[in-house]
Design a protein around this motif. Structure first.
Motif, short mmCIF file in Angstrom:
data_model
loop_
_atom_site.label_atom_id
_atom_site.label_comp_id
_atom_site.label_asym_id
_atom_site.label_seq_id
_atom_site.Cartn_x
_atom_site.Cartn_y
_atom_site.Cartn_z
N ALA A 111 -5.08 -9.94 -8.86
CA ALA A 111 -4.79 -11.08 -8.00
C ALA A 111 -3.29 -11.28 -7.82
O ALA A 111 -2.81 -11.69 -6.76
CB ALA A 111 -5.42 -12.35 -8.58
N MET A 112 -2.52 -11.00 -8.87
CA MET A 112 -1.06 -11.07 -8.77
C MET A 112 -0.53 -9.95 -7.88
O MET A 112 0.37 -10.15 -7.06
CB MET A 112 -0.44 -10.98 -10.17
CG MET A 112 -0.82 -12.13 -11.09
SD MET A 112 -0.51 -11.78 -12.84
CE MET A 112 1.27 -11.58 -12.83
N ALA A 165 -5.77 -2.71 -1.21
CA ALA A 165 -5.30 -2.20 -2.50
C ALA A 165 -6.38 -1.34 -3.13
O ALA A 165 -7.53 -1.47 -2.89
CB ALA A 165 -4.92 -3.35 -3.41
N GLY A 166 -6.30 -0.44 -3.51
CA GLY A 166 -7.34 0.44 -3.98
C GLY A 166 -7.49 0.79 -5.42
O GLY A 166 -7.06 1.89 -5.41
N VAL A 217 3.57 -6.10 1.10
CA VAL A 217 3.58 -7.46 0.58
C VAL A 217 2.92 -8.43 1.55
O VAL A 217 2.77 -8.16 2.75
CB VAL A 217 5.03 -7.92 0.28
CG1 VAL A 217 5.68 -7.02 -0.74
CG2 VAL A 217 5.86 -7.99 1.57
N PHE A 218 2.54 -9.57 1.00
CA PHE A 218 2.07 -10.69 1.79
C PHE A 218 3.23 -11.22 2.63
O PHE A 218 4.40 -10.98 2.32
CB PHE A 218 1.55 -11.78 0.85
CG PHE A 218 0.89 -12.95 1.53
CD1 PHE A 218 -0.25 -12.76 2.31
CD2 PHE A 218 1.37 -14.22 1.38
CE1 PHE A 218 -0.87 -13.85 2.92
CE2 PHE A 218 0.77 -15.32 1.97
CZ PHE A 218 -0.36 -15.12 2.76
N GLY A 219 2.92 -11.95 3.68
CA GLY A 219 3.96 -12.44 4.57
C GLY A 219 4.98 -13.34 3.90
O GLY A 219 4.72 -13.94 2.85
N TYR A 274 -0.32 -4.56 -2.67
CA TYR A 274 -1.77 -4.41 -2.57
C TYR A 274 -2.22 -2.99 -2.25
O TYR A 274 -3.38 -2.64 -2.47
CB TYR A 274 -2.36 -5.39 -1.56
CG TYR A 274 -1.79 -5.34 -0.16
CD1 TYR A 274 -2.14 -4.33 0.73
CD2 TYR A 274 -0.91 -6.32 0.27
CE1 TYR A 274 -1.61 -4.31 2.01
CE2 TYR A 274 -0.39 -6.31 1.53
CZ TYR A 274 -0.75 -5.30 2.41
OH TYR A 274 -0.22 -5.28 3.69
N ASP A 275 -1.33 -2.15 -1.74
CA ASP A 275 -1.72 -0.78 -1.38
C ASP A 275 -1.07 0.28 -2.25
O ASP A 275 -1.24 1.47 -2.02
CB ASP A 275 -1.38 -0.51 0.08
CG ASP A 275 0.11 -0.67 0.38
OD1 ASP A 275 0.86 -1.11 -0.53
OD2 ASP A 275 0.53 -0.37 1.51
#
Length: 544
Positions: A469-470, A537-538, A482-484, A476-477
C-alpha cells in the motif's frame, strides 16, 4: 470458451451478463471490457476484479438484482487543485534499499535516544527504552553513526532529518568506551527490574513500595552541556555534508517529545519542562542552526500526543495545570508558536520553518496488530480524526480532533507561513489488508489536506499488504512511477467504507484516481487504482 460468448456487450449491463455467461465454466480465461460507445480510450489498469453471486434471472439481459450497490465518486480536475508535497512519503530509520524500493523521499533519524546523542563520543543514552544506559555506538569517530545514517539516506535517494538535542545533558562513557548506567543497583539499591545483560543496570524503580528513584546523580551517566556543544555538531554536519542548498542536511529537528522528558529521560530531567524552557531552547538551538545554515528547515513541535499538544511537561507531571495557569490558561503548543513568532518579529529573522506532531491512533487496538471485525471497522473510521471536524474520536479523548486542520489553524493564528508535518505515525495491522487500507487512506489524506511532510514509524516487511500500500503511491510498477503530484477535488458518499483520492501527474498530465474499497472487513476487497497511462504494480517500536 469462444470470445464472442463472454466478451461484454456495450452498455451498463455488460458485466452483469458476463457474470451469467461464465458461471460454472471451466475454461474461462479473462475479461475484455469495452466502453458503451465502443471507441478508443486511454489504458486503465484494474488490480482486482471479482465475480460475486447475485439473485439469478432467466432474463438474458442479466440478473434482476445484485449484492453490490452502485457508488458515485465525484472528481473535478479543475477544483481544489494544490500541490502534493513529495515529502509526505517518509519513514523513520529506513535502510537505503527500503528507500530505493519504495522510492520514498524522507528519512527521519528520530526517537527517544536522539535526545541524548553525543556526537563527539558517538554514543547514545537509551533512556527509559532500555534501562537508562549510556552505550557506545561502536566507532569512536565523532558523528560516525549519524554520518552513516545520512549516507544510507542519500544512497536511498531521500533527504535525512537530523535531531538536535536540547535537553542539556549528554551521555558519557567509561574507560575503553565502557557502558555507564543511571540507576546502578549497587549504588541505589534493589530495583524492580534490571537489564538481563548488565545486571547492575536497574530500571530506576526501587523495590521499596515501587518508588521511582528521584535521588540519582545524573552525572553517573551524563555530563551537562549547552548550545555550544550542539554548535559543534552542526559545524561537523555542514563541514562533512555542506550546507542544505549544496546537498547537506535539509531538515533539523528540535529534539523529541519534550513534554514527557520527565518520564523518558527522568534520570537526567526528572522535572517536566516548563513552557518557557522549551521556548528558550527552541530559540537558542534553532537560531544556532540558522546561523550556520540559513536555508535549512528547522522543525519544531514533535510532541507525542493529545496531552502533549495542550500541556507542558510540567503540567503533565503536575496535573494541577500550574504552568498553564501562570500563562492565562493558554494551551501549550499554540502559546509556543506564538512566542517564537513574537521573538522572530522582534529579531527580524525566522527561527523555525515547520511545525510537526506525532500522531498514533488514540484507540490502542487500532495502532497495533488487532484485526477483529470491530477493530478493522474502527480503523477505517479513525482516519477521519486527521481531517473531519465532525468526527468525534472514539478513544478516551472523546473529542473532535481534526488534527491537520487544527495544526493549520494554530499556525494561521500564531505563526503564519509555517509548514506542517507528522513525523511519527502508524495505523496498525501491517500484515493484514485492514492495515494496508488504513495506510493507503492516511497517505491519501496527507496529500489531500496539504501536509508538507510525514515519516512513518517502522517499515513493514515487503511481503505485507501494508508495504505494498505504501509502494503503490511511489513505485507501483517497479520503475518508480508515482501517484499524481497535484491534488484535485474527489468526493465519496461514505468515507468510512470508501475513500478516493484524485491527482494529476504533472510529468505527463495523467489524471489518476486512487480508490479504496474499505468494504466489510476483516476480509476487505483489495484496493484498485486507475490511471490512463500507468501499468499496475506487479525497527524500533512505535511510540518513541
Amino acid at each position: 470458451m469462444p470470445s464472442e460468448r463472454w466478451r461484454p456487450a456495450r452498455g451498463s449491463s455488460s458485466l452483469r451478463r458476463c457474470r451469467r455467461w461464465v458461471a460454472n465454466q471451466t475454461n474461462f480465461s479473462g475479461f475484455v471490457i469495452r466502453d458503451s460507445a465502443g471507441t478508443g480510450e486511454p489504458t486503465f489498469y484494474l488490480d482486482d476484479i471479482s465475480l460475486v453471486s447475485t439473485n439469478s434471472s432467466s432474463n438474458t439481459n442479466g440478473p434482476s438484482a445484485g449484492t453490490n450497490a452502485p457508488v458515485a465518486i465525484g472528481l473535478d480536475a479543475l477544483v481544489n487543485r494544490h500541490s502534493i508535497s513529495p515529502y509526505i512519503y517518509g519513514l523513520n530509520w529506513a535502510s537505503a534499499s527500503q528507500l530505493q524500493d519504495l522510492n520514498y523521499t524522507l528519512n527521519r533519524g528520530g526517537g527517544n535516544a536522539e535526545t541524548t546523542y553525543n556526537w563527539q563520543l558517538n554514543a547514545h543514552n537509551r533512556a527509559s527504552d532500555w534501562y537508562f544506559e549510556s552505550l557506545s555506538d561502536g566507532s569512536s569517530t565523532p558523528g560516525a553513526s549519524a554520518d552513516s545514517f545520512i549516507t544510507d539516506t542519500k544512497n536511498g535517494g531521500a533527504e535525512p532529518m537530523i535531531t538536535i538535542p536540547m535537553i542539556g545533558w549528554m551521555p558519557k562513557l567509561g574507560p575503553n568506551r565502557a557502558d555507564q548506567y543511571s540507576f546502578s543497583i549497587s549504588k541505589y539499591g534493589p530495583q524492580t527490574g534490571s537489564d538481563p545483560y548488565r545486571s547492575d543496570a536497574g530500571n530506576g524503580v526501587s523495590v521499596t513500595n515501587n518508588t521511582t528513584i528521584t535521588w540519582n546523580d545524573p552525572n553517573d551517566a551524563y555530563f551537562p552541556t549547552n548550545v555550544v556543544f550542539q554548535q559543534g555538531w552542526v559545524q561537523h554536519l555542514t563541514n562533512q555534508w555542506d550546507v542544505s542548498t549544496n546537498g547537506g542536511v535539509r531538515f533539523y529537528i528540535m529534539d523529541n517529545e519534550e513534554t514527557i522528558w520527565e518520564y523518558t529521560h527522568r534520570d537526567a530531567h526528572p522535572i517536566g519542562p516548563t513552557m518557557e524552557e522549551i521556548r528558550d531552547d527552541v530559540i537558542a538551538y534553532g537560531g544556532m542552526v540558522k546561523s550556520y545554515d540559513p536555508n535549512a528547515a528547522v522543525v519544531v513541535g514533535e510532541e507525542w500526543g493529545w496531552n502533549g499538544f495542550f500541556n507542558s511537561g510540567y503540567d503533565i507531571q503536575n496535573p494541577g495545570n500550574t504552568d498553564r495557569a501562570a500563562h492565562g490558561g493558554a494551551d501549550y503548543t499554540p502559546w509556543l508558536l506564538n512566542q517564537i513568532h513574537q521573538h522572530d518579529l522582534s529579531a527580524g529573522h525566522q527561527t523555525i520553518d515547520i511545525f510537526t506532531i506525532h500522531f498514533y491512533p488514540p484507540e490502542g487496538s487500532v495502532g497495533y496488530g488487532t484485526t477483529d471485525p470491530a477493530t478493522d471497522l474502527l480503523r477505517n473510521r479513525a482516519t477521519r480524526a486527521l481531517w473531519d471536524s465532525n468526527y468525534v474520536d472514539e478513544s478516551w479523548i472523546n473529542a473532535k480532533l481534526y488534527m491537520i486542520p487544527r495544526m493549520k489553524s494554530w499556525i494561521a493564528t500564531n505563526y503564519p507561513g509555517l509548514k506542517t508535518g507528522i513525523t511519527e505515525y502508524t495505523w496498525g495491522a501491517d500484515n493484514y489488508m485492514g492495515g494496508a487500507l488504513g495506510q493507503a487512506d492516511v497517505l491519501g489524506i496527507f496529500g489531500r489536506k496539504g501536509l508538507y511532510l510525514s515519516a512513518r514509524w517502522g517499515t513493514p516487511d515487503p511481503s505485507t499488504p501494508t508495504y505494498k500500500a505504501m509502494k503503490i503511491y511511489r513505485n507501483y510498477d517497479g520503475n518508480k512511477s508515482v501517484f499524481g503530484d497535484i491534488s484535485v477535488q474527489t468526493t465519496v458518499p461514505q468515507p468510512d467504507y470508501l475513500a478516493a483520492f484524485g491527482a494529476v501527474r504533472t510529468s505527463d498530465g495523467a489524471l489518476m484516481l486512487m480508490v479504496l474499497n474499505k468494504g466489510t472487513l476483516p476480509t476487505p476487497r483489495p484496493s484498485w487504482r486507475a490511471s490512463p497511462t500507468s501499468p499496475p504494480a506487479g525497527t524500533p517500536s512505535a511510540g518513541n
